[in-house]
Write a protein that holds these residues in place. Structure first.
Motif, PDB file in Angstrom:
ATOM      1  N   HIS A 195       0.744  -1.181   0.084  1.00 52.99           N
ATOM      2  CA  HIS A 195       0.015  -0.093   0.026  1.00 52.99           C
ATOM      3  C   HIS A 195       0.859   1.370  -0.191  1.00 52.99           C
ATOM      4  O   HIS A 195       1.853   1.305   0.739  1.00 52.99           O
ATOM      5  CB  HIS A 195      -0.704   0.073   1.181  1.00 52.99           C
ATOM      6  CG  HIS A 195      -1.716   1.222   1.285  1.00 52.99           C
ATOM      7  ND1 HIS A 195      -2.744   1.376   0.272  1.00 52.99           N
ATOM      8  CD2 HIS A 195      -1.668   2.366   2.041  1.00 52.99           C
ATOM      9  CE1 HIS A 195      -3.364   2.548   0.707  1.00 52.99           C
ATOM     10  NE2 HIS A 195      -2.725   3.188   1.806  1.00 52.99           N
ATOM     11  N   VAL A 196       0.715   2.000  -0.866  1.00 51.27           N
ATOM     12  CA  VAL A 196       1.307   3.475  -1.052  1.00 51.27           C
ATOM     13  C   VAL A 196       0.654   4.462  -0.233  1.00 51.27           C
ATOM     14  O   VAL A 196      -0.518   4.789  -0.947  1.00 51.27           O
ATOM     15  CB  VAL A 196       1.710   3.743  -2.618  1.00 51.27           C
ATOM     16  CG1 VAL A 196       2.567   5.004  -2.595  1.00 51.27           C
ATOM     17  CG2 VAL A 196       2.468   2.478  -3.040  1.00 51.27           C
ATOM     18  N   MET A 197       0.934   5.316   0.583  1.00 50.63           N
ATOM     19  CA  MET A 197       0.249   6.179   1.122  1.00 50.63           C
ATOM     20  C   MET A 197       1.079   7.722   0.664  1.00 50.63           C
ATOM     21  O   MET A 197       2.285   7.605   0.723  1.00 50.63           O
ATOM     22  CB  MET A 197       0.877   6.151   2.688  1.00 50.63           C
ATOM     23  CG  MET A 197       0.249   4.918   3.750  1.00 50.63           C
ATOM     24  SD  MET A 197       0.517   4.873   5.117  1.00 50.63           S
ATOM     25  CE  MET A 197       2.372   4.723   5.144  1.00 50.63           C
ATOM     26  N   PRO A 198       0.014   8.458   0.186  1.00 48.50           N
ATOM     27  CA  PRO A 198       0.746   9.596  -0.250  1.00 48.50           C
ATOM     28  C   PRO A 198       1.226  10.550   0.810  1.00 48.50           C
ATOM     29  O   PRO A 198       0.703  10.483   2.047  1.00 48.50           O
ATOM     30  CB  PRO A 198      -0.568  10.530  -0.634  1.00 48.50           C
ATOM     31  CG  PRO A 198      -1.648   9.781  -0.183  1.00 48.50           C
ATOM     32  CD  PRO A 198      -1.371   8.326   0.227  1.00 48.50           C
ATOM     33  N   GLU A 199       2.156  11.442   0.408  1.00 43.12           N
ATOM     34  CA  GLU A 199       2.571  12.299   1.389  1.00 43.12           C
ATOM     35  C   GLU A 199       1.740  13.482   1.547  1.00 43.12           C
ATOM     36  O   GLU A 199       0.810  13.808   0.692  1.00 43.12           O
ATOM     37  CB  GLU A 199       3.962  13.027   0.787  1.00 43.12           C
ATOM     38  CG  GLU A 199       5.121  11.873   0.789  1.00 43.12           C
ATOM     39  CD  GLU A 199       6.408  12.605   0.215  1.00 43.12           C
ATOM     40  OE1 GLU A 199       6.676  13.619   0.265  1.00 43.12           O
ATOM     41  OE2 GLU A 199       7.208  11.514  -0.143  1.00 43.12           O
ATOM     42  N   LEU A 200       1.768  14.087   2.598  1.00 39.34           N
ATOM     43  CA  LEU A 200       0.927  14.959   3.263  1.00 39.34           C
ATOM     44  C   LEU A 200       1.506  16.498   2.899  1.00 39.34           C
ATOM     45  O   LEU A 200       2.746  16.837   2.976  1.00 39.34           O
ATOM     46  CB  LEU A 200       0.692  15.246   4.734  1.00 39.34           C
ATOM     47  CG  LEU A 200       0.015  16.411   5.302  1.00 39.34           C
ATOM     48  CD1 LEU A 200      -1.638  16.255   4.693  1.00 39.34           C
ATOM     49  CD2 LEU A 200      -0.044  16.574   6.860  1.00 39.34           C
TER      50      LEU A 200
END
Length: 103
Positions: free
Chosen positions: A37-42
């Motif tokens: 799972h790739v979490m986007p940067e904030l």
């Protein structure tokens, strides 16, 4: 033919279908699976620095919680089919690049 399948997931219905297909293939070929799972940067633009730290921490907690849920579904499907599985989550602005790097 297949020894290792990388299965990116975002928790969507299409991802769930891809997970089921990957587990079926892994079972047939005695392959292992890696759920990703790739979490986007904030990215936050604010003039109030005092809110930034809280926002980053809350975002990270929510992103981690979602990643755990999505990857748990991959691990569960693999376990039910007796397929070796590991799961990883990464943070990256470009999911396609993160997927390529993980393969």
């Amino acid at each position: 033919m297949f020894q290792h399948l990388l299965v990116p997931t975002d928790g969507s219905a299409l991802s769930d279908a891809a997970v089921r297909t990957a587990v079926t293939l892994a079972t047939a070929f005695k392959a292992r699976i890696t759920g990703l799972h790739v979490m986007p940067e904030l990215h936050v633009f604010t003039h109030r620095i005092d809110t930034l730290e809280d926002t980053q921490e809350r975002y990270a907690q929510l992103a981690e919680r979602h990643a755990e849920q999505y990857l748990a579904a991959v691990a569960r499907a693999a376990q039910e089919a007796a397929v070796v599985c590991e799961v990883i989550s990464v943070t990256h602005d470009q999911p396609d690049e993160a997927i390529i790097r993980a393969s």
